[in-house]
Each structure stands twice: as structure tokens, then as C-alpha cells.
Design a protein around this motif. Sequence first.
Motif, PDB file in Angstrom:
ATOM      1  N   ALA A 236     -76.480 -16.210  54.922  1.00 22.50           N
ATOM      2  CA  ALA A 236     -76.186 -15.089  55.814  1.00 22.50           C
ATOM      3  C   ALA A 236     -74.997 -14.305  55.266  1.00 22.50           C
ATOM      4  CB  ALA A 236     -75.896 -15.586  57.216  1.00 22.50           C
ATOM      5  N   ILE A 237     -75.144 -12.990  55.198  1.00 27.05           N
ATOM      6  CA  ILE A 237     -74.146 -12.121  54.585  1.00 27.05           C
ATOM      7  C   ILE A 237     -73.654 -11.092  55.597  1.00 27.05           C
ATOM      8  CG2 ILE A 237     -73.627 -10.692  52.583  1.00 27.05           C
ATOM      9  CD1 ILE A 237     -74.706 -13.518  51.917  1.00 27.05           C
ATOM     10  N   GLY A 238     -72.347 -10.956  55.724  1.00 25.34           N
ATOM     11  CA  GLY A 238     -71.767 -10.004  56.658  1.00 25.34           C
ATOM     12  C   GLY A 238     -71.628  -8.618  56.042  1.00 25.34           C
ATOM     13  N   ILE A 239     -71.827  -7.589  56.857  1.00 19.47           N
ATOM     14  CA  ILE A 239     -71.655  -6.197  56.444  1.00 19.47           C
ATOM     15  C   ILE A 239     -70.364  -5.679  57.076  1.00 19.47           C
ATOM     16  CG2 ILE A 239     -72.652  -3.888  56.391  1.00 19.47           C
ATOM     17  CD1 ILE A 239     -74.252  -6.016  54.882  1.00 19.47           C
ATOM     18  N   ASP A 240     -69.427  -5.244  56.232  1.00 23.68           N
ATOM     19  CA  ASP A 240     -68.123  -4.797  56.715  1.00 23.68           C
ATOM     20  C   ASP A 240     -68.219  -3.517  57.536  1.00 23.68           C
ATOM     21  OD1 ASP A 240     -66.832  -6.895  55.518  1.00 23.68           O
ATOM     22  OD2 ASP A 240     -66.206  -5.770  53.755  1.00 23.68           O
ATOM     23  N   ASN A 241     -67.334  -3.415  58.498  1.00 24.69           N
ATOM     24  CA  ASN A 241     -67.164  -2.177  59.249  1.00 24.69           C
ATOM     25  C   ASN A 241     -66.426  -1.175  58.350  1.00 24.69           C
ATOM     26  OD1 ASN A 241     -66.539  -0.106  60.986  1.00 24.69           O
ATOM     27  ND2 ASN A 241     -65.425  -1.371  62.460  1.00 24.69           N
ATOM     28  N   PRO A 242     -67.040  -0.036  58.000  1.00 26.13           N
ATOM     29  CA  PRO A 242     -66.368   0.910  57.104  1.00 26.13           C
ATOM     30  C   PRO A 242     -65.189   1.627  57.743  1.00 26.13           C
ATOM     31  CG  PRO A 242     -68.432   1.821  57.896  1.00 26.13           C
ATOM     32  CD  PRO A 242     -68.386   0.397  58.374  1.00 26.13           C
ATOM     33  N   LYS A 250     -64.863  -6.340  62.816  1.00 25.53           N
ATOM     34  CA  LYS A 250     -64.749  -6.448  61.365  1.00 25.53           C
ATOM     35  C   LYS A 250     -66.114  -6.435  60.682  1.00 25.53           C
ATOM     36  CE  LYS A 250     -60.366  -8.990  61.377  1.00 25.53           C
ATOM     37  NZ  LYS A 250     -59.667 -10.220  60.946  1.00 25.53           N
ATOM     38  N   ARG A 251     -67.123  -6.951  61.388  1.00 27.48           N
ATOM     39  CA  ARG A 251     -68.472  -7.009  60.831  1.00 27.48           C
ATOM     40  C   ARG A 251     -69.407  -6.185  61.696  1.00 27.48           C
ATOM     41  NH1 ARG A 251     -65.978  -8.858  57.272  1.00 27.48           N
ATOM     42  NH2 ARG A 251     -66.131 -10.872  56.231  1.00 27.48           N
ATOM     43  N   ILE A 252     -70.095  -5.254  61.059  1.00 29.51           N
ATOM     44  CA  ILE A 252     -71.076  -4.450  61.774  1.00 29.51           C
ATOM     45  C   ILE A 252     -72.360  -5.246  61.998  1.00 29.51           C
ATOM     46  CG2 ILE A 252     -72.601  -2.447  61.567  1.00 29.51           C
ATOM     47  CD1 ILE A 252     -69.824  -1.669  62.351  1.00 29.51           C
ATOM     48  N   ALA A 253     -72.712  -6.070  61.018  1.00 26.19           N
ATOM     49  CA  ALA A 253     -73.946  -6.846  61.101  1.00 26.19           C
ATOM     50  C   ALA A 253     -73.858  -8.054  60.183  1.00 26.19           C
ATOM     51  CB  ALA A 253     -75.143  -5.979  60.730  1.00 26.19           C
ATOM     52  N   ILE A 254     -74.700  -9.026  60.443  1.00 20.16           N
ATOM     53  CA  ILE A 254     -74.894 -10.166  59.548  1.00 20.16           C
ATOM     54  C   ILE A 254     -76.380 -10.223  59.221  1.00 20.16           C
ATOM     55  CG2 ILE A 254     -74.780 -12.667  59.268  1.00 20.16           C
ATOM     56  CD1 ILE A 254     -72.395 -12.679  61.142  1.00 20.16           C
ATOM     57  N   ILE A 255     -76.692 -10.279  57.935  1.00 19.34           N
ATOM     58  CA  ILE A 255     -78.082 -10.247  57.485  1.00 19.34           C
ATOM     59  C   ILE A 255     -78.428 -11.567  56.805  1.00 19.34           C
ATOM     60  CG2 ILE A 255     -79.752  -9.077  55.998  1.00 19.34           C
ATOM     61  CD1 ILE A 255     -78.099  -6.543  56.277  1.00 19.34           C
ATOM     62  N   SER A 256     -79.510 -12.197  57.243  1.00 21.60           N
ATOM     63  CA  SER A 256     -79.990 -13.410  56.569  1.00 21.60           C
ATOM     64  C   SER A 256     -80.864 -13.000  55.396  1.00 21.60           C
ATOM     65  CB  SER A 256     -80.773 -14.295  57.535  1.00 21.60           C
ATOM     66  OG  SER A 256     -81.948 -13.652  57.981  1.00 21.60           O
ATOM     67  N   VAL A 257     -80.655 -13.657  54.265  1.00 20.85           N
ATOM     68  CA  VAL A 257     -81.357 -13.302  53.034  1.00 20.85           C
ATOM     69  C   VAL A 257     -82.322 -14.431  52.676  1.00 20.85           C
ATOM     70  CG1 VAL A 257     -81.110 -12.644  50.619  1.00 20.85           C
ATOM     71  CG2 VAL A 257     -79.351 -11.990  52.268  1.00 20.85           C
ATOM     72  N   ASP A 258     -83.611 -14.125  52.695  1.00 17.64           N
ATOM     73  CA  ASP A 258     -84.647 -15.116  52.456  1.00 17.64           C
ATOM     74  C   ASP A 258     -85.266 -14.893  51.081  1.00 17.64           C
ATOM     75  OD1 ASP A 258     -86.601 -17.009  52.610  1.00 17.64           O
ATOM     76  OD2 ASP A 258     -87.669 -16.126  54.295  1.00 17.64           O
ATOM     77  N   ASP A 259     -84.689 -15.564  50.072  1.00 11.94           N
ATOM     78  CA  ASP A 259     -85.169 -15.454  48.684  1.00 11.94           C
ATOM     79  C   ASP A 259     -85.216 -13.994  48.244  1.00 11.94           C
ATOM     80  OD1 ASP A 259     -85.963 -16.268  46.211  1.00 11.94           O
ATOM     81  OD2 ASP A 259     -88.036 -16.720  46.768  1.00 11.94           O
TER      82      ASP A 259
END
Length: 360
Positions: A236-242, A250-259
Amino acid sequence: MDLSSNFASDFKIIMNNRQKNAIYSLVLILAVATVWFLRNRVFNENEESKVAYIYINGEAQGTTYNITYLDSASRNFKSAVDSLLLEFDKSLSTYRKGSEILTFNENDSFYFKLPYFQPVLQASQAVYEASHGAFDPTVYPLMQAWNFKQEKPTIPDSARIDSIKNYIGFDKITFNEKVVKKKMNKVRLDFNAIAQGYSIDVVFNFLVSEGIENMMIELGGELRAKGVNANGDLWAIGIDNPKPEASDVKRIAIISVDDKAMSTSGNYRNYFTYEGVRYGHTIDPRTGYPVQRDIISATVVAPTCMEADAWSTTFMVTGLEEAKEILKTLPNVSAFFIYEDGSGEMKTFTSDNLSSNIIL
């Protein structure tokens, strides 16, 4: 009554019962031992999986890399990764003297020696065509003209921009599996918008060849992941608030990365103001000028990091509406945009094929 026969019969029954009890006890002991063995085996395997995740890091391409992977043999691949990235730079770095790309820039043609130049040309051509020229590695002369490396960028006049544009265009080179050639002498290539992602793919493919199935590779903020992390979850990777100054988030979203691979580009930190106009450090190859579109952060998820890297940069050039239209033609590419509307309010856009991976 035959007492001896009765005694013998009773003795036989007692002995049979004892034998049965002994057998039952033995079976019970074996069952308990089996359960204990299996429980401890599972426990030990879980403990091994927790400690078998290996973390390595280092420096490359003017930034840092971080790699986490699961390996039952506890192999450390740092030396191999460092060597691989160094070899990669010998091909595609515009900062390393004598690299293959710089050699090509100073000559009319170049015959490939290392295995990295031709694949990135092929990928660049695909993105160039699909983006209608918004992505173009021949933008290098324009980058030099604006010179964003200085504290105050150079402001070239329109006549100079028009002159440079005469030799901008990916259609001004030709290549095959052996060689790349220029159609115009002043053509120069810069793969900084795609090469870093490609280097992650190179490391990823190396680790896969070594039997690694669970890993996350990050270099300069771009990444590619496979399998699961130490908790058994997707990476899971967080997307910073610009605009962190505008809120406590601090984080706009968290995205799970599946392969998949993921790259984020943004102009919210890299920009300059000239005559009251704000420009980002991203040049539109089609116009020759820096742009500051409505998209202030473009996150792209794609099968390879080379694709994710190229498209995240491209969408910073195109802006939101053109990006949406392009995404309709790219079923394997998904995106998460942070943009400003007409009133300057910050909003987000998520492509349909990414919505299920947003976990915040």
C-alpha cells in the motif's frame, strides 16, 4: 467348575484391555505429538516469513532506492543491484560522461552495445504516438534552453523557441534492434521522464529471475511491487497532499498495488513565476513552453514502471480533460489525479479501473 480355565480367560481379557489401553494411549500420544509438531511447524514458518523479508537500500541516479523482498534463502542482492544500476547509467544517463545516450546526442547514429537503449526507444515511441506528441524524449534542446537547473530559469524568446522546435519530434529519429539514427543533426534525446521507471523494471526482472515472488522496489519515489508484504497484505502506497499547509491531512489517498508499478509526477514544488504567470518545470514539446495545468499531481498505475513513469509525466503536460480522453484508450493504465478547479479548489479524479484499489 474349572477354576484354572476361568482364571486364564479372565487374565486374557485383562491383558487384552491393557493392550487396548496401551494402544489408545500410544495413539493419543502420537496425535498430541503430531498436533504439537504441526502447530510448531506453522509457528516456525510464520516466524521465518517474518524475518525472511530483507531490506536493502542505496544511492543511484542522483537519488536513493529502497527494496524489500522475501527470500527463504536470505540472500542479499545489494551488490548485484548496485552493479545493475551502474551498468544501466552507462547506457541512459544524461549526467554520466560517455554514456550511450550522450554519445548518440553528439553523433548522427549509435549502434547499441548494452540492452537498455532500444527497449526505452520502443516504449517512448508508443507513448509519443498515444499522447499525440505530449510525451517526446527529443525535448532535450528545449530543456537546455529553459535551463531549470538554475535558481532563475532562462527565459528564451519566441524566435529561439520556434527555431528549436524545428528539430523537436520523435519522428525525427529512426531505430531498429541494432541502431538508432537521426534525421536531423541537432536532434537530442533525454529519457529522464521514462528511464528511472525503466531502471526499476530492470531490477524487478532481475529479482524475478532469482525466484523472488514478494517484493517492493522504490527508486526516487517511483515503485513496482509484486506479491504481498510481511503482513500478508498487498503493498500500500500513500499519495502526499500537495498542499499540506491548507489542511492537517498529510495523505490524500492510499493505493494498494497488485503486481503493478506506480509513478507520481507533480509541479506543486517545482515551478517559477515570470511576469505574473506561474510555470511548472514541465515543458510541452508541442508548444516549446513550460506548462502549469489544472493537474498538480498525477499518479499512474501500470503493468511496468517504464509506462507509469512516462504517463505520469505526460498527464502533467496534457491536463485533466485530455488525460481522461487518453485513458479511455489505455485499458491497462489507471490514474489518480489531484487537480485544481476553476476557482482554485483542490479536487481528485480516479479512473474507474483504479477505484477498487483506493483504500483511503
